[in-house]
Design a protein around this motif. Structure first.
Motif: not given
Length: 360
Positions: A9-30
């Motif tokens: 997962a990836h967030a550009y801001k520290p300590n993301p708390q909610k979905e809107e804080d993430y640029a990429l929500l948790p994912l598994k992909m190949s």
């Protein structure tokens, strides 16, 4: 080439708390070795962030990146052996076409005979063999982007070639030619290619597998036919297709389903809907058919628009609060605005959704 596995997962801001804080929500992909993939979605959906994480330009705030089972999360693009082609051409105007194509190989001390052979092969694929001795400064924008594409493809040992909207600045007709050329090059070279775009035509014509993204989430991975026929999420149904899928509020009842205040009894109503209560019926305009007046299981509607698109007619009608679009062939009898019509919306291509997800 390499198989690429993401668990992150990836967030550009520290300590993301909610979905809107993430640029990429948790994912598994190949991404399989030698596959052609497109990351498709609107601006801000996370596709370029994912591409930059694969390349090593961005380190994910959570999780890992693996190449052929080897962790590369902290590696640079050079260590990952990635080639990347950007939206605007990255070339040297003072060099010739041949010198630009050869530059990545010369940097790696490849033998001159091998460089000449490889540059010739790539130039031929890109139909630039007669321009090899020209300086890049005097070439048109599409030719410069072809050089940039060639520099990404010229190395045979790369783990993957990544494209970040490389055809945005190209004339529409030349875009079509370059898409076909990229598809041909992929079949010939068997490179792992990942292509970022917001253009569904680019994605569906280039890639074997398309990753559809929205709001930092990959909502479906599939072939063009899978995305069109069985969208797993309402966003996919709306985003893929021109126009997108019709979505009609519906309610399950023991005798059938209610759409637009009309009870429809049909074999297309499956047992899994019995627990759905209120849900959404999805049907593509291509599969909405005109029915005889009063035909059982057809939906009464009134025509609001009838547009001649050239290769088809697009009819927009209203049934209660539901808006329905139908694509009709140029030979079909097209109703006039204000006409009362009957529409078939249930069939083998009809999809059913609950909370935006396809009911299996």
């Amino acid at each position: 080439m390499a198989r690429i596995d993401l668990d992150l997962a990836h967030a550009y801001k520290p300590n993301p708390q909610k979905e809107e804080d993430y640029a990429l929500l948790p994912l598994k992909m190949s991404f399989d070795d030698g596959g052609a993939y497109a990351l498709l979605g609107p601006s801000g959906c996370g596709k370029t962030t994912m591409l930059n994480i694969v390349s090593g330009l961005v380190r994910p705030s959570h999780g890992s990146v693996m190449f052929d089972g080897r962790p590369v999360t902290g590696d640079t693009p050079q260590q990952r052996n990635i080639a990347q082609v950007f939206q605007f051409p990255v070339i040297y105007d003072t060099m010739t076409v041949a010198e630009n194509l050869a530059f990545p190989l010369r940097n790696r001390k490849v033998a001159p005979d091998k460089i000449k052979q490889r540059v010739g092969a790539i130039a031929e694929m890109l139909e630039m063999s007669d321009q090899l001795d020209m300086r890049a400064a005097g070439l048109a924008a599409d030719a410069k982007q072809k050089i940039s594409l060639g520099r990404g493809l010229v190395r045979e040992d790369v783990s993957a070639v990544l494209f970040d909207e490389p055809l945005t600045v190209i004339d529409p007709h030349l875009k079509w030619q370059l898409r076909r050329k990229l598809k041909q090059i992929h079949h010939e070279l068997k490179l792992t290619l990942i292509y970022v775009t917001h253009d569904q035509v680019e994605a569906l014509t280039f890639a074997d597998q398309v990753v559809v993204m929205t709001r930092g989430r990959a909502v479906q991975v599939g072939s063009a036919s899978e995305l069109f026929e069985r969208p797993r999420h309402t966003f996919v149904g709306n985003f893929i297709g021109s126009p997108g899928m019709n979505f009609l509020p519906a309610r399950w009842e023991r005798d059938g389903i209610v759409v637009g205040g009309q009870l429809l009894r049909s074999g297309a109503v499956r047992p899994e809907l019995s627990d759905a209560g209120d849900f959404t019926l999805g049907v593509r305009p291509e599969y909405v058919e005109m029915a005889e007046p009063g035909q059982p299981d057809a939906l009464p509607a009134r025509v609001d628009k009838a547009q001649d698109i050239g290769t088809y007619w697009l009819v927009t009608a209203t049934s209660g609060d539901a808006v329905i679009r139908a694509r009709l062939s140029p030979q079909a009898k097209v109703p006039a605005v204000g006409d009362d019509v009957w529409l078939n919306v249930l069939g083998t291509h009809t999809c059913f959704y609950k909370d935006e997800e396809l009911i299996a």
